[in-house]
Design an enzyme around this catalytic site. Structure first.
Site, mmCIF file in Angstrom:
data_model
loop_
_atom_site.group_PDB
_atom_site.id
_atom_site.type_symbol
_atom_site.label_atom_id
_atom_site.label_comp_id
_atom_site.label_asym_id
_atom_site.label_seq_id
_atom_site.Cartn_x
_atom_site.Cartn_y
_atom_site.Cartn_z
ATOM 1 N N ASN A 83 -0.802 -1.528 -4.013
ATOM 2 C CA ASN A 83 -1.446 -1.323 -2.720
ATOM 3 C C ASN A 83 -1.147 -2.435 -1.711
ATOM 4 O O ASN A 83 -1.777 -2.492 -0.652
ATOM 5 C CB ASN A 83 -2.961 -1.188 -2.899
ATOM 6 C CG ASN A 83 -3.305 -0.052 -3.845
ATOM 7 O OD1 ASN A 83 -3.713 -0.291 -4.992
ATOM 8 N ND2 ASN A 83 -3.097 1.175 -3.418
ATOM 9 N N ILE A 91 -1.648 -4.571 3.514
ATOM 10 C CA ILE A 91 -2.591 -4.081 2.511
ATOM 11 C C ILE A 91 -3.023 -2.653 2.829
ATOM 12 O O ILE A 91 -3.296 -2.333 3.980
ATOM 13 C CB ILE A 91 -3.854 -4.973 2.486
ATOM 14 C CG1 ILE A 91 -3.489 -6.427 2.203
ATOM 15 C CG2 ILE A 91 -4.851 -4.459 1.444
ATOM 16 C CD1 ILE A 91 -4.581 -7.416 2.556
ATOM 17 N N CYS A 92 -3.081 -1.823 1.791
ATOM 18 C CA CYS A 92 -3.660 -0.493 1.960
ATOM 19 C C CYS A 92 -5.028 -0.491 1.288
ATOM 20 O O CYS A 92 -5.138 -0.427 0.072
ATOM 21 C CB CYS A 92 -2.764 0.562 1.323
ATOM 22 S SG CYS A 92 -3.419 2.219 1.469
ATOM 23 N N LEU A 93 -6.068 -0.627 2.113
ATOM 24 C CA LEU A 93 -7.436 -0.634 1.579
ATOM 25 C C LEU A 93 -8.328 0.077 2.583
ATOM 26 O O LEU A 93 -8.331 -0.264 3.767
ATOM 27 C CB LEU A 93 -7.895 -2.082 1.357
ATOM 28 C CG LEU A 93 -9.294 -2.266 0.766
ATOM 29 C CD1 LEU A 93 -9.389 -1.679 -0.637
ATOM 30 C CD2 LEU A 93 -9.679 -3.743 0.735
ATOM 31 N N GLN A 126 0.709 1.332 -1.009
ATOM 32 C CA GLN A 126 1.319 0.702 0.160
ATOM 33 C C GLN A 126 2.795 0.464 -0.149
ATOM 34 O O GLN A 126 3.636 0.612 0.715
ATOM 35 C CB GLN A 126 0.618 -0.635 0.467
ATOM 36 C CG GLN A 126 1.221 -1.423 1.612
ATOM 37 C CD GLN A 126 0.863 -0.819 2.951
ATOM 38 O OE1 GLN A 126 -0.223 -0.303 3.139
ATOM 39 N NE2 GLN A 126 1.797 -0.880 3.898
#
Ligand SMILES: [Zn+2]
Ligand SMILES: [Zn+2]
Lengths: 199, 180
Positions: A83, A91-93, A126
């Site tokens: 991610n 960041i993929c959050l 990500q």
């Protein structure tokens, strides 16, 4: 900066600094300058993960519309995680995007990132290359992530097999970081990595 | 820890002495003591300006900033403490959310059967005078709105004429009483 954003950050500083996590050195926030627009975060790699023992630096940018919009956060320390982009640190959050809520704080964000290191979400990646390896070659993923933690984040555990492959490619005249990325991408297959580096 | 030192430097020590229970009444968005306080149905406290801005920021996803329960402008309760000087609903201080305009259609009077066109007339009397209004209008209608009493021709007996005049005087008197 809008006053509310600065006031909030000042108050949050107290909160983070007083928190238990800081006492245990698990998370940390510092000012970059006096503007409160940009901060430096730090999280410790969680135990029982390939990131254990590493310290990961984060760039935190506070938008003028904070806390109505989330802070912009990315990893400054290179990390191998589904991610998080292995190239840019993006960041993929969800809480840093549409799931943000105005009552969340820098502390919430840092703890959530720490939780993300413990529990990756490969279905919402990500970094597609890392996510694929995470799913298809979990053992190689673990080694790669541990190697990156050792090299970039000061983690204590060395992956000597992987190191020797990097050294091998360096001996062939390739740049160290490019060699490491190529090997990580091609599941440490030296031939494929070399081919990629030559193409 | 460096963060701790920097923080104290930045705070300037102005409000350093800890006030243990104040955080209880802090807005969950700005973390300051809530101004124009409102509480959501899920029990979370905010300044109305803060919550208003949050709702405006995410018009399609109106959730409580703390617990993500559903929330909305109409689903919050303003809080009025004893010390507060202004008891105005905080929600009215900001430009309220635009609402659709709807005007009532023009209605005839309550008694259209009488052909009494002055619809608002009855309403203004209040309950006590109301029956007189009905009586008067009914009487008026039954009389067929004749001309002034002089219209009664000389052929009419004096009694008839006088009774008509008295009737009209009585009606006009009642009207005068009611209108005055
Ligand atoms: Zn507030
Ligand atoms: Zn709530």
């Amino acid at each position: 900066m809008a006053n509310i954003a600065e006031q909030r950050i000042k108050r949050e500083f107290k909160e983070v600094v007083k928190s238990e996590e800081v006492a245990k050195c698990h998370i940390k926030v510092e000012l970059v300058d006096d503007s409160y627009r940009e901060l430096r975060g730090e999280i410790a790699g969680p135990p029982d993960t390939p990131y254990e023992g590493g310290n990961f630096l984060l760039e935190i940018k506070i938008p003028e519309t904070y806390p109505f919009n989330p802070p912009k956060v990315k990893f400054l320390t290179k990390i191998w995680h589904p991610n998080i982009s292995s190239v840019t640190g993006a960041i993929c959050l969800d809480i840093l995007r549409d799931q943000w809520a105005a009552a969340m704080t820098l502390r919430t964000v840092l703890l959530s990132l720490q939780a993300l290191l413990s529990a990756a979400e490969p279905d919402d990646p990500q970094d597609a290359v890392v996510a694929k390896q995470y799913k298809e070659n979990p053992k190689i993923f673990q080694q790669t992530a541990r190697h990156w933690t050792n090299i970039f984040a000061g983690g204590p555990l060395r992956e000597k097999d992987l190191e020797s492959k990097v050294t091998q490619l360096i001996g062939m005249g390739f740049d160290q970081n490019k060699a490491r990325i190529a090997l990580s991408t091609y599941n440490w297959n030296v031939e494929q990595a070399t081919e990629y580096l030559l193409s | 820890m460096s963060a701790s030192n920097e923080t104290q430097g930045a705070e300037g020590g102005a409000d350093e002495p800890p006030q243990p229970d104040n955080t209880f009444y802090e807005c969950n968005i700005c973390f300051d003591t809530a101004k124009d306080p409102i509480v959501s149905m899920c029990g979370h406290l905010f300044c109305w300006p803060c919550l208003h801005r949050w709702l405006e920021t995410r018009p399609n996803r109106q959730v409580c900033p703390v617990c993500k329960a559903g929330i909305g402008k109409e689903k919050v309760i303003p809080i009025y403490g004893r010390g507060s000087t202004n008891q105005q609903d905080p929600r009215e201080k900001l430009p309220p959310r635009p609402q659709g305009q709807r005007s009532e259609p023009e209605t005839q009077g309550g008694f259209p059967g009488f052909g009494f066109s002055d619809g608002g007339f009855h309403m203004s009397f209040g309950i006590g005078a109301f029956p007189f209004g009905i009586f008067a209008s009914t009487f008026n209608f039954n009389d067929g709105r004749p001309g002034p009493p002089e219209a009664g021709s000389p052929q009419h007996t004096e009694e008839m004429f006088l009774s008509k005049v008295f009737l009209w005087v009585a009606i006009l008197f009642i009207f005068w009483l009611l209108v005055a």
